[in-house]
Design a protein around this motif. Structure first.
Motif, PDB file in Angstrom:
ATOM      1  N   GLY A 107      36.620  42.089  34.710  1.00 54.11           N
ATOM      2  CA  GLY A 107      37.498  40.992  34.297  1.00 54.11           C
ATOM      3  C   GLY A 107      38.891  41.246  34.844  1.00 54.11           C
ATOM      4  O   GLY A 107      39.307  42.402  35.034  1.00 54.11           O
ATOM      5  N   SER A 108      39.648  40.162  35.121  1.00 53.50           N
ATOM      6  CA  SER A 108      40.994  40.399  35.641  1.00 53.50           C
ATOM      7  C   SER A 108      41.909  40.896  34.524  1.00 53.50           C
ATOM      8  O   SER A 108      42.946  41.493  34.784  1.00 53.50           O
ATOM      9  N   GLN A 109      41.518  40.687  33.264  1.00 51.84           N
ATOM     10  CA  GLN A 109      42.299  41.253  32.157  1.00 51.84           C
ATOM     11  C   GLN A 109      42.393  42.773  32.320  1.00 51.84           C
ATOM     12  O   GLN A 109      43.454  43.368  32.149  1.00 51.84           O
ATOM     13  N   TYR A 139      51.631  34.416  30.478  1.00 50.61           N
ATOM     14  CA  TYR A 139      50.315  34.641  29.881  1.00 50.61           C
ATOM     15  C   TYR A 139      50.369  35.650  28.726  1.00 50.61           C
ATOM     16  O   TYR A 139      50.786  36.796  28.904  1.00 50.61           O
ATOM     17  N   TYR A 142      49.190  39.490  28.842  1.00 51.97           N
ATOM     18  CA  TYR A 142      49.921  40.640  29.392  1.00 51.97           C
ATOM     19  C   TYR A 142      50.711  41.351  28.290  1.00 51.97           C
ATOM     20  O   TYR A 142      50.995  42.533  28.400  1.00 51.97           O
ATOM     21  N   SER A 188      51.938  34.398  36.924  1.00 52.45           N
ATOM     22  CA  SER A 188      50.627  33.743  37.026  1.00 52.45           C
ATOM     23  C   SER A 188      50.858  32.380  37.675  1.00 52.45           C
ATOM     24  O   SER A 188      51.841  31.701  37.403  1.00 52.45           O
ATOM     25  N   ASN A 192      49.450  30.180  32.943  1.00 49.01           N
ATOM     26  CA  ASN A 192      49.000  30.036  31.579  1.00 49.01           C
ATOM     27  C   ASN A 192      50.165  30.527  30.742  1.00 49.01           C
ATOM     28  O   ASN A 192      50.576  31.671  30.925  1.00 49.01           O
ATOM     29  N   ASP A 220      48.913  36.375  39.756  1.00 49.88           N
ATOM     30  CA  ASP A 220      47.667  36.191  39.007  1.00 49.88           C
ATOM     31  C   ASP A 220      47.131  34.803  39.346  1.00 49.88           C
ATOM     32  O   ASP A 220      47.682  33.789  38.938  1.00 49.88           O
ATOM     33  N   ALA A 222      44.171  33.459  38.495  1.00 51.85           N
ATOM     34  CA  ALA A 222      42.945  33.211  37.704  1.00 51.85           C
ATOM     35  C   ALA A 222      42.492  31.745  37.776  1.00 51.85           C
ATOM     36  O   ALA A 222      41.291  31.464  37.695  1.00 51.85           O
ATOM     37  N   TYR A 223      43.461  30.806  37.933  1.00 53.34           N
ATOM     38  CA  TYR A 223      43.095  29.377  37.994  1.00 53.34           C
ATOM     39  C   TYR A 223      43.322  28.801  39.392  1.00 53.34           C
ATOM     40  O   TYR A 223      43.165  27.608  39.602  1.00 53.34           O
ATOM     41  N   SER A 248      39.559  35.816  39.620  1.00 56.09           N
ATOM     42  CA  SER A 248      38.592  36.002  38.541  1.00 56.09           C
ATOM     43  C   SER A 248      37.440  35.024  38.714  1.00 56.09           C
ATOM     44  O   SER A 248      37.630  33.907  39.205  1.00 56.09           O
ATOM     45  N   SER A 250      35.972  34.024  36.025  1.00 58.70           N
ATOM     46  CA  SER A 250      35.821  33.453  34.679  1.00 58.70           C
ATOM     47  C   SER A 250      35.959  31.938  34.667  1.00 58.70           C
ATOM     48  O   SER A 250      35.140  31.224  34.094  1.00 58.70           O
ATOM     49  N   LYS A 251      37.014  31.422  35.312  1.00 53.42           N
ATOM     50  CA  LYS A 251      37.308  30.004  35.105  1.00 53.42           C
ATOM     51  C   LYS A 251      36.453  29.100  35.989  1.00 53.42           C
ATOM     52  O   LYS A 251      36.465  27.886  35.846  1.00 53.42           O
ATOM     53  N   ARG A 258      32.405  39.141  33.292  1.00 47.92           N
ATOM     54  CA  ARG A 258      33.593  39.999  33.375  1.00 47.92           C
ATOM     55  C   ARG A 258      33.808  40.475  34.806  1.00 47.92           C
ATOM     56  O   ARG A 258      33.633  41.664  35.124  1.00 47.92           O
TER      57      ARG A 258
HETATM   58  N1  PLP Z   1      45.096  35.769  33.779  1.00 47.38           N
HETATM   59  C1  PLP Z   1      45.261  34.576  33.194  1.00 47.38           C
HETATM   60  C2  PLP Z   1      46.442  33.755  33.579  1.00 47.38           C
HETATM   61  C3  PLP Z   1      44.344  34.118  32.252  1.00 47.38           C
HETATM   62  O1  PLP Z   1      44.532  32.934  31.665  1.00 47.38           O
HETATM   63  C4  PLP Z   1      43.230  34.936  31.913  1.00 47.38           C
HETATM   64  C5  PLP Z   1      42.253  34.505  30.898  1.00 47.38           C
HETATM   65  O2  PLP Z   1      42.380  33.528  30.224  1.00 47.38           O
HETATM   66  C6  PLP Z   1      43.098  36.169  32.553  1.00 47.38           C
HETATM   67  C7  PLP Z   1      44.045  36.559  33.486  1.00 47.38           C
HETATM   68  C8  PLP Z   1      41.968  37.109  32.271  1.00 47.38           C
HETATM   69  O3  PLP Z   1      40.754  36.550  32.651  1.00 47.38           O
HETATM   70  P1  PLP Z   1      39.431  37.393  32.891  1.00 47.38           P
HETATM   71  O4  PLP Z   1      39.626  38.778  32.298  1.00 47.38           O
HETATM   72  O5  PLP Z   1      38.369  36.634  32.171  1.00 47.38           O
HETATM   73  O6  PLP Z   1      39.225  37.470  34.372  1.00 47.38           O
END
Ligand code: PLP
Length: 439
Positions: A107-109, A139, A142, A188, A192, A220, A222-223, A248, A250-251, A258
């Motif tokens: 996961g990028s988290q 976000y 972080y 980001s 977010n 970042d 992610a989107y 990521s 995820s989205k 992950r």
């Molecule tokens: N970065 C941003 C801006 C996010 O909104 C999210 C998740 O909502 C993440 C990172 C982490 O995402 P993930 O761990 O699912 O890749």
């Protein structure tokens, strides 16, 4: 428990922990809940069909399937996947990278946990290294990650009021300070919670500032583009040896696999892989195995552009229309408000100007009516040069105080069913009206 300092740091009652507990208990009753709070992406039927197709194709290759679930990957990631990603980015953007510039994380988290701690905190030279966030709000994820709470510096944005009910944040370059002990700049894009997309010019200026201070720029994505492409304005993706770009799966629809992807210069990829080995040994392989053919063929780009992006564009538009209908506009507005221009991500960021009360109070009211949003204050963190503040955690501490803006905004996730989002927005309108009436 006899905790270490690090143990205490990660287990104290931060605001975000309280909020997550609240969300959990809000969800535990029998009544129907309107969950506009979390960061879950939508289940897009066309994308679900693709994941099922790829899983079937994997099962039809039994030797491959057995290896995917039966063996650890390297700490950097699955070699075929790393190559598929670097080849795709070279084809698409001509970045001239190789597999050695790509690392996978759980996961990028987790990529952020590693990167933010790699660059922040006490250093051997006696300084406390800092990460600079040039545009708050940022976000929430972080906020509590650094082992050292003094590690973050946040800067307020300039607010462009586009019309009575729409605004956009810009980086305030005049106010942006890069302290001597700064070790990275982080943004980001799309952002977010606000749905802001930093302009190409803003990114170019940040890149130039980062190089001048010889610190990396962390972006970042992610989107962002080219996948999942939940971005509704023109924005060029950029990368160079001084950029750490995180992506990521995820989205685009695979949050449970992950899978985070980091593009960076080789030295940083080696550092992240070394940390990954300590933290996780290796990464989950399923997300990589499910998508590598899509990276190789370029289908991931077509799906992002033709399925994912139009899907969220429609939903963002519908959510904005709900706001228009339920909040009213101009002379017909039920109360003062402004929505950040929705340029990407899954969120509407609504600012209730002069609200007689805080959006924490609004959040409590909404909870009693089974509507869950996220109050804005958690997205403002970091010490603010020149102002009071201990910075760091999202605990509602003094970072960025005394700026009332952070208690006048909420984040609404519009990825859920349209009728639920519409109902949630109508309840928000009622409760904001009640707050004004009781003032
Ligand atoms: N970065 C941003 C801006 C996010 O909104 C999210 C998740 O909502 C993440 C990172 C982490 O995402 P993930 O761990 O699912 O890749």
């Amino acid at each position: 428990m006899k905790l270490s300092r690090l143990g205490s740091r990660f287990t104290t009652d931060t605001g975000i922990l309280q909020l997550m507990d609240d969300l959990g208990s809000a969800l535990s009753g029998d009544e129907r809940k309107y969950m506009l709070g979390g960061g879950n992406p939508a289940l897009i039927p066309e994308m679900a069909a693709v994941w099922r197709r790829e899983m079937r194709a994997l099962l039809d290759r039994p030797d491959e399937f057995d290896r995917v679930i039966g063996q650890y990957d390297t700490p950097q990631g699955r070699p075929r996947f790393l190559k598929a990603v670097s080849d795709m980015l070279n084809r698409e953007f001509g970045w001239g990278i190789s597999e050695r510039n790509v690392a996978v994380t759980n996961g990028s988290q987790t990529a952020f946990f590693m990167a933010l701690n790699l660059f922040s905190g006490p250093a051997d030279d006696g300084t406390t290294r800092k990460i600079v966030f040039p545009l708050m709000p940022e976000y929430i994820g972080y906020a509590d990650q650094p082992a050292d709470t003094r590690a973050f510096v946040g800067t307020r944005p300039k607010i462009e009021q586009i019309n009575e009910h729409t605004h956009k944040y810009h980086i305030d370059f005049d106010a942006l300070e890069i302290p001597d002990d700064a070790s990275a700049i982080c943004v980001s894009r799309p952002t977010n919670p606000s749905g802001n997309v930093l302009t190409n010019d803003e990114i170019a200026r940040l890149d130039e500032i980062a190089r001048r201070h010889q610190i990396p720029l962390v972006v970042d994505n992610a989107y962002g583009t080219p996948f999942p492409d939940v971005i509704f304005v023109d924005a060029d993706p950029t990368w160079n040896e001084n950029t750490i770009l995180t992506m990521s799966l995820s989205k685009i629809g695979l949050p449970s696999t992950r899978t985070g992807i980091v593009i960076a210069r080789e030295e940083i990829i080696r550092a992240l892989s070394a940390m990954n080995a300590i933290l996780s040994l290796a990464n989950g392989t399923v997300g990589q195995a499910l998508t590598e053919r899509l990276f190789e063929s370029g289908e991931i780009l077509r799906l992002s552009k033709n399925v994912v992006q139009p899907y969220y564009r429609r939903k963002a538009h519908a959510a904005r229309e709900s706001v228009r209908r339920h909040f009213g506009e101009g002379d017909g507005a039920r109360f003062p408000y402004s929505v950040h221009r929705c340029e990407g991500s899954l969120f509407l960021w609504i600012w209730f100007k002069d609200l007689p009360g805080t959006t924490m109070q609004l959040y409590d009211r909404l909870k009693t009516r089974d509507v869950v949003v996220v109050p804005g204050r958690y997205f403002f963190f970091g010490d603010n040069p020149g102002r009071d503040g201990d910075g760091g955690a999202s605990d509602g501490g003094t970072g960025l105080e005394p700026w009332e803006h952070r208690d006048r905004c909420i984040r609404v996730n519009y990825a859920m069913a349209e009728e639920d989002v519409d109902h949630g927005i109508s309840v928000i309108a009622d409760e904001v009206t009640n707050m004004w009436r009781n003032a």
